[in-house]
Design an enzyme around this catalytic site. Structure first.
Site, mmCIF file in Angstrom:
data_model
loop_
_atom_site.group_PDB
_atom_site.id
_atom_site.type_symbol
_atom_site.label_atom_id
_atom_site.label_comp_id
_atom_site.label_asym_id
_atom_site.label_seq_id
_atom_site.Cartn_x
_atom_site.Cartn_y
_atom_site.Cartn_z
ATOM 1 N N HIS A 371 19.448 -4.495 5.668
ATOM 2 C CA HIS A 371 18.701 -3.692 4.698
ATOM 3 C C HIS A 371 18.997 -2.209 4.907
ATOM 4 O O HIS A 371 19.171 -1.750 6.042
ATOM 5 C CB HIS A 371 17.199 -3.946 4.835
ATOM 6 N N PRO A 372 19.043 -1.451 3.828
ATOM 7 C CA PRO A 372 19.321 -0.009 3.935
ATOM 8 C C PRO A 372 18.061 0.756 4.327
ATOM 9 O O PRO A 372 16.940 0.287 4.164
ATOM 10 C CB PRO A 372 19.741 0.358 2.509
ATOM 11 N N SER A 388 18.526 -3.221 -4.494
ATOM 12 C CA SER A 388 17.906 -2.173 -3.685
ATOM 13 C C SER A 388 17.782 -0.865 -4.467
ATOM 14 O O SER A 388 16.800 -0.139 -4.338
ATOM 15 C CB SER A 388 18.714 -1.949 -2.407
ATOM 16 N N GLN A 392 14.136 0.851 -4.944
ATOM 17 C CA GLN A 392 13.787 2.178 -4.444
ATOM 18 C C GLN A 392 13.429 3.121 -5.588
ATOM 19 O O GLN A 392 12.528 3.958 -5.472
ATOM 20 C CB GLN A 392 14.936 2.739 -3.592
ATOM 21 N N PHE A 423 13.401 0.411 8.659
ATOM 22 C CA PHE A 423 12.065 0.154 8.132
ATOM 23 C C PHE A 423 12.191 -0.572 6.802
ATOM 24 O O PHE A 423 12.872 -0.113 5.883
ATOM 25 C CB PHE A 423 11.318 1.474 7.938
ATOM 26 N N ALA A 426 8.380 -3.901 0.895
ATOM 27 C CA ALA A 426 8.545 -4.257 -0.516
ATOM 28 C C ALA A 426 8.057 -3.091 -1.361
ATOM 29 O O ALA A 426 6.873 -2.969 -1.674
ATOM 30 C CB ALA A 426 7.761 -5.519 -0.841
#
Length: 471
Positions: A371-372, A388, A392, A423, A426
């Site tokens: 995950h970024p 993603s 975001q 980190f 959702a």
């Protein structure tokens, strides 16, 4: 590949709006089983007498012998019970569906003429009223064909509906494969019709009932008086009517037999119920053929993707990106025991989550690391996955001020240094303020608790992504 062929989902938590004609709140399907003259009997070439659904207490088959009492009870249904019911339904102008055993219909020409004159739907109840459980598939297929032939010869047209009753595990498939039935009722699994895929054909299923059924006068536990039958039917009707008034209209099947409900003390309970139900607005008394025609026109079959029937390649292509850069999750999910219950948002989410949870800690950590960072360098360089990027952006993380960007950068660095993975949250469930609050709170957790929370957030992200897929 493990596949489970039973369907535990059906219409799911939000059944379709039945949209019964006239805005009816409930559709009542009255079914009269005509079996008299089609039951097990030495005179019919069977090996033993009948033992099912009569007033003979503790009845058992008599191999090689005729059973006078049993035969005469069945004869009562044809000679007296049928006509009492015929008078009731025609006087009340209530349409009904006949489940007609082909050999029984052939032995009752006056009754068949009365059924036709009343405009009743005459569906097929098989060739003979016998047990099909151990019948070889080829023999059952032959008997289905012979039932159709004989029914057509006796009634004047082929049956458009089918119910065997004492069926085998093959019955629904074989009758659907025959290809000429508008509806089949050898199931008891729903309050609404539904489509079942059989080979290349979508077959309409109209579930039947064994509880709102006068057969309970002949089985234990059961009814012993007409009032009990009335009370059960009334309670079922009241529940379904209330659901329909709340916008969830259903179907109410009532099963009847000439030799049972046709008795004077029993039919009184049925008449009481019919008078009661007719006192309500928004009640549609319909044949099963009418229900089938309405459902086919209002809710035709839909060619929806069925994940449980996908090849592994197609399944991974469809769901391999749900867990960030981790197609192996979908590969392992595909290998689980999937079935019709998995052909939906929650079903696929469950399968993917199971595969993820069953993985080793190292594998799950690899998913976390895939995950970024939130609002990190990949986002700024526009190198996030499409999922993603959209996620975001939904929380405004693609439009941060310089101060906000520095804050997120510092938090990301500190968090990753402490836990060894970015980190994860959702973001569709939060706004920027809530994300920052969670960032600060979770920084203070121990490694084990934070690993568990991060994994839970990965599953939540997957659930949200799948929700869009199945929208």
């Amino acid at each position: 590949m493990k596949r489970y062929d039973r369907d535990m989902r059906g219409h799911g938590a939000t059944p379709p709006d039945a949209r019964w004609p006239g805005g009816a709140k409930v559709a009542i399907s009255l079914v009269l089983n005509y079996e008299e003259g089609g039951e097990n009997c030495i005179a019919h070439g069977d090996a033993a007498s009948e033992a099912f659904l009569s007033d003979v207490a503790g009845a058992a088959q008599w191999p090689g012998q005729r059973h006078w009492n049993m035969e005469s009870i069945y004869e009562y249904g044809a000679r007296a019970g049928f006509w009492r019911l015929h008078r009731l339904f025609t006087a009340m102008t209530i349409p009904i569906t006949i489940y007609g055993v082909a050999t029984a219909l052939a032995r009752s020409p006056e009754q068949v003429a009365a059924m036709k004159a009343a405009g009743w739907e005459i569906a097929s109840h098989g060739l003979k009223w016998v047990e099909h459980r151990d019948m070889p598939e080829d023999e059952e297929r032959r008997q289905i064909a012979e039932a159709i032939r004989l029914h057509t010869e006796v009634v004047g047209e082929r049956p458009r509906g089918w119910y065997t009753g004492r069926c085998s595990f093959n019955t629904v498939r074989l009758t659907a494969e025959e290809g000429g039935f508008d509806w089949i009722s050898d199931t008891y699994d729903d309050d609404l019709p539904y489509w079942k895929r059989v080979g290349a054909r979508d077959q309409l299923i109209i579930p039947y009932t064994l509880e709102a059924n006068d057969m309970r006068f002949a089985t234990a536990p059961g009814y012993i008086e007409g009032e009990q039958f009335f009370t059960y039917l009334k309670d079922a009707f009241d529940t379904l009517y209330a659901e329909g008034a709340a916008g969830a209209a259903k179907m109410f099947s009532v099963g009847l037999h000439c030799r049972l409900i046709g008795r004077p003390g029993k039919i009184a309970g049925l008449k009481r119920f019919l008078d009661y139900a007719r006192g309500f607005e928004g009640v549609w008394f319909a044949t099963r053929g009418e229900i089938a025609a309405h459902w086919a026109a209002t809710h035709p079959p839909q060619a929806l993707p069925r994940p449980s029937e996908m090849t592994q390649e197609a399944f991974v292509a469809a769901f391999g990106g749900i867990y960030e850069h981790s197609p192996w999750v979908a590969e392992r999910a595909w290998a689980l025991e999937l079935g019709p219950a998995h052909d939906c948002h929650e079903g696929v989410a469950s399968a993917l989550a199971r595969a993820f949870r069953a993985a080793s800690e190292a594998e799950r950590r690899a998913v976390l690391k895939a995950h970024p960072d939130l609002a990190g360098k990949l986002a700024q360089a526009r190198r996030l996955t499409a999922e993603s990027t959209a996620e975001q952006a939904s929380a405004g993380l693609d439009a941060l001020t310089d101060v906000e960007r520095e804050t997120f950068s510092a938090l990301n660095t500190a968090y990753t240094a402490k836990f060894g993975f970015p980190f994860i949250i959702a973001v569709r469930d939060h706004d920027k303020a809530a994300i920052l609050e969670a960032f600060y709170r979770r920084q203070e957790q121990g490694p084990e608790a934070e690993f568990a929370e991060a994994c839970a957030q990965v599953e939540r992200i997957a659930w949200l992504r799948l929700k869009e897929v199945f929208a």
